[in-house]
Design an enzyme around this catalytic site. Structure first.
Site, PDB file in Angstrom:
ATOM      1  N   SER A   1       1.018  -1.186  -0.021  1.00 32.75           N
ATOM      2  CA  SER A   1      -0.084   0.164  -0.157  1.00 32.75           C
ATOM      3  C   SER A   1       1.074   1.355   0.019  1.00 32.75           C
ATOM      4  CB  SER A   1      -0.934  -0.058   1.251  1.00 32.75           C
ATOM      5  OG  SER A   1      -1.516   1.165   1.705  1.00 32.75           O
TER       6      SER A   1
ATOM      7  N   TYR B   1      -2.767  -0.811  10.093  1.00 34.62           N
ATOM      8  CA  TYR B   1      -2.601  -1.062   8.721  1.00 34.62           C
ATOM      9  C   TYR B   1      -1.106  -0.696   8.213  1.00 34.62           C
ATOM     10  CZ  TYR B   1      -4.248  -1.296   3.866  1.00 34.62           C
ATOM     11  OH  TYR B   1      -4.359  -1.344   2.639  1.00 34.62           O
TER      12      TYR B   1
HETATM   13  P1  NDP Z   1     -11.534  -5.762   0.024  1.00 36.82           P
HETATM   14  O1  NDP Z   1     -12.075  -5.793   1.357  1.00 36.82           O
HETATM   15  O2  NDP Z   1     -12.521  -5.337  -1.272  1.00 36.82           O
HETATM   16  O3  NDP Z   1     -11.371  -7.497  -0.331  1.00 36.82           O
HETATM   17  C1  NDP Z   1     -10.604  -8.127   0.576  1.00 36.82           C
HETATM   18  C2  NDP Z   1     -10.291  -9.666   0.433  1.00 36.82           C
HETATM   19  O4  NDP Z   1      -9.757 -10.243   1.328  1.00 36.82           O
HETATM   20  C3  NDP Z   1     -11.673 -10.280   0.181  1.00 36.82           C
HETATM   21  O5  NDP Z   1     -12.037 -11.124  -0.737  1.00 36.82           O
HETATM   22  C4  NDP Z   1     -11.634 -10.952   1.349  1.00 36.82           C
HETATM   23  O6  NDP Z   1     -12.428 -12.295   1.689  1.00 36.82           O
HETATM   24  C5  NDP Z   1     -10.398 -11.408   1.737  1.00 36.82           C
HETATM   25  N1  NDP Z   1     -10.075 -11.496   3.119  1.00 36.82           N
HETATM   26  C6  NDP Z   1     -10.089 -10.632   4.163  1.00 36.82           C
HETATM   27  N2  NDP Z   1      -9.909 -11.169   5.267  1.00 36.82           N
HETATM   28  C7  NDP Z   1      -9.460 -12.522   5.019  1.00 36.82           C
HETATM   29  C8  NDP Z   1      -9.223 -13.633   5.951  1.00 36.82           C
HETATM   30  N3  NDP Z   1      -8.910 -13.527   7.373  1.00 36.82           N
HETATM   31  N4  NDP Z   1      -9.178 -14.914   5.262  1.00 36.82           N
HETATM   32  C9  NDP Z   1      -9.146 -14.987   3.987  1.00 36.82           C
HETATM   33  N5  NDP Z   1      -9.581 -14.147   3.056  1.00 36.82           N
HETATM   34  C10 NDP Z   1      -9.762 -12.635   3.831  1.00 36.82           C
HETATM   35  O7  NDP Z   1     -10.212  -5.065  -0.420  1.00 36.82           O
HETATM   36  P2  NDP Z   1      -9.381  -4.610  -1.448  1.00 36.82           P
HETATM   37  O8  NDP Z   1      -9.647  -5.341  -2.808  1.00 36.82           O
HETATM   38  O9  NDP Z   1      -9.486  -2.994  -1.580  1.00 36.82           O
HETATM   39  O10 NDP Z   1      -7.790  -4.830  -0.925  1.00 36.82           O
HETATM   40  C11 NDP Z   1      -7.148  -6.082  -1.337  1.00 36.82           C
HETATM   41  C12 NDP Z   1      -5.734  -5.826  -1.071  1.00 36.82           C
HETATM   42  O11 NDP Z   1      -5.236  -4.646  -1.518  1.00 36.82           O
HETATM   43  C13 NDP Z   1      -5.518  -5.701   0.365  1.00 36.82           C
HETATM   44  O12 NDP Z   1      -4.168  -6.315   0.995  1.00 36.82           O
HETATM   45  C14 NDP Z   1      -5.430  -3.920   0.654  1.00 36.82           C
HETATM   46  O13 NDP Z   1      -4.901  -4.009   1.958  1.00 36.82           O
HETATM   47  C15 NDP Z   1      -4.754  -3.729  -0.533  1.00 36.82           C
HETATM   48  N6  NDP Z   1      -4.866  -2.320  -0.797  1.00 36.82           N
HETATM   49  C16 NDP Z   1      -6.062  -1.806  -1.366  1.00 36.82           C
HETATM   50  C17 NDP Z   1      -6.263  -0.547  -1.725  1.00 36.82           C
HETATM   51  C18 NDP Z   1      -7.505   0.227  -2.122  1.00 36.82           C
HETATM   52  O14 NDP Z   1      -7.162   1.263  -2.726  1.00 36.82           O
HETATM   53  N7  NDP Z   1      -8.333  -0.643  -2.148  1.00 36.82           N
HETATM   54  C19 NDP Z   1      -4.975   0.437  -1.788  1.00 36.82           C
HETATM   55  C20 NDP Z   1      -3.697  -0.499  -1.236  1.00 36.82           C
HETATM   56  C21 NDP Z   1      -3.575  -1.421  -0.831  1.00 36.82           C
HETATM   57  P3  NDP Z   1     -14.126 -12.174   1.905  1.00 36.82           P
HETATM   58  O15 NDP Z   1     -14.988 -11.480   0.915  1.00 36.82           O
HETATM   59  O16 NDP Z   1     -14.403 -13.891   1.857  1.00 36.82           O
HETATM   60  O17 NDP Z   1     -14.223 -11.710   3.329  1.00 36.82           O
END
Ligand code: NDP
Length: 266
Positions: free
Chosen positions: A157, A170
């Site tokens: 990030s 985070y």
């Molecule tokens: P979302 O909240 O849209 O999606 C998160 C995903 O992670 C979901 O598929 C969720 O599964 C899964 N997940 C969360 N906790 C668990 C767990 N304990 N076990 C298994 N799966 C899990 O997040 P984003 O798409 O926005 O983010 C994805 C990545 O990108 C993250 O690492 C985030 O930190 C990073 N990021 C995002 C940014 C943004 O602007 N969106 C910017 C910078 C980094 P389920 O749906 O089943 O809960």
């Protein structure tokens, strides 16, 4: 100097046809776009969600298979639970094979002023965003090492290098992913496994709904980002495909910011 015989040339340098890719947290959000990008490049994919998301993972796998004509599998396990990770990965690798590509994308956010955060917020964020990278990567890296090849891409990030108010767990987790990536890259290079990172800027997903619906925050993102806008989810695909490709076989331990310039300027 000419290429060694058998070395990829031209577009072969980026050819991912037939590779098997596991993307954690790919039932939705950015992870879903990574799985789709890899499938669009010819990879077979394993769509993954948290423990309760198997049916959503199956739906997404069916959609990806239908759209891209690749094999797509579904799995669901909690990346913060080492026993669930070990059991699921053992089954998955026995059934579908050892992934050529692992994208450690699953992540969560918990916001709060440092003085007000609960310890449970700290534990949950560190477990999901940082410890999970170790838990999921280790069993797969062992098998990649036996095979003598593999690509691992961890997701950071802008908070991998810049602090921001109210997100201390985070930021600590994403900063930790930088050093874990470098450490993994250092230990795994001898097995021809490359470990790199993509650090997205601000992209609209469920993770940051609280921010996208806030006009003040929108204005801040647009003002603070030299590109003057949020990222489009598809704009992460090319960096991912490069890092997963033969063209990146000598690239390891690196972190590519896809952030419209946010981390390069004040
Ligand atoms: P979302 O909240 O849209 O999606 C998160 C995903 O992670 C979901 O598929 C969720 O599964 C899964 N997940 C969360 N906790 C668990 C767990 N304990 N076990 C298994 N799966 C899990 O997040 P984003 O798409 O926005 O983010 C994805 C990545 O990108 C993250 O690492 C985030 O930190 C990073 N990021 C995002 C940014 C943004 O602007 N969106 C910017 C910078 C980094 P389920 O749906 O089943 O809960």
């Amino acid at each position: 100097m000419t290429s060694a015989p058998g070395s990829p040339t031209g577009t072969q340098r980026f050819d991912l046809t037939g590779r098997l890719a596991l993307v954690t947290g790919s039932v939705r959000g950015l992870g879903n776009s990574y799985a789709r990008a890899l499938a669009g490049a010819g990879c077979d994919v394993i769509v993954h969600g948290s423990g309760s998301s198997l049916s959503r993972a199956e739906q997404q796998a069916a959609a990806v298979a239908g759209e891209f004509g690749v094999a797509a599998h579904a799995t669901a396990f909690d990346v913060t639970d080492p026993e669930a990770v070990d059991g699921s990965l053992a089954r998955l690798m026995a059934e579908w094979g050892v992934p050529d590509i692992l994208v450690n994308n699953a992540g969560i956010q918990r916001r709060g002023l440092f003085t007000e955060l609960d310890r449970s917020d700290w534990d949950a964020v560190i477990a999901t965003n940082l410890s999970s990278v170790f838990y999921v990567s280790q069993p797969i890296a062992r098998r990649m090492a036996e095979r003598g090849s593999g690509k691992i891409v961890n997701i950071g990030s802008v908070t991998s290098s810049l602090a921001r108010a109210t997100v201390s767990p985070y930021g600590a987790s994403k900063g930790g992913v930088v050093m874990l990536t470098r450490s993994m890259a250092t230990d795994l290079a001898q097995f021809n496994i490359q470990v790199n990172m993509i650090s997205p800027g601000y992209f609209r997903t469920e993770l940051n709904t609280a921010l996208t619906s806030d006009p003040e925050f929108n204005a801040w993102v647009e003002g603070r980002t030299p590109a003057r806008r949020w990222g489009e989810v598809d704009e992460l695909a090319a960096a991912l495909l490069f890092l997963c490709s033969p063209g990146a076989d000598f690239v390891t331990g690196q972190n590519i910011y896809v952030d419209g310039g946010m981390t390069t300027s004040l």
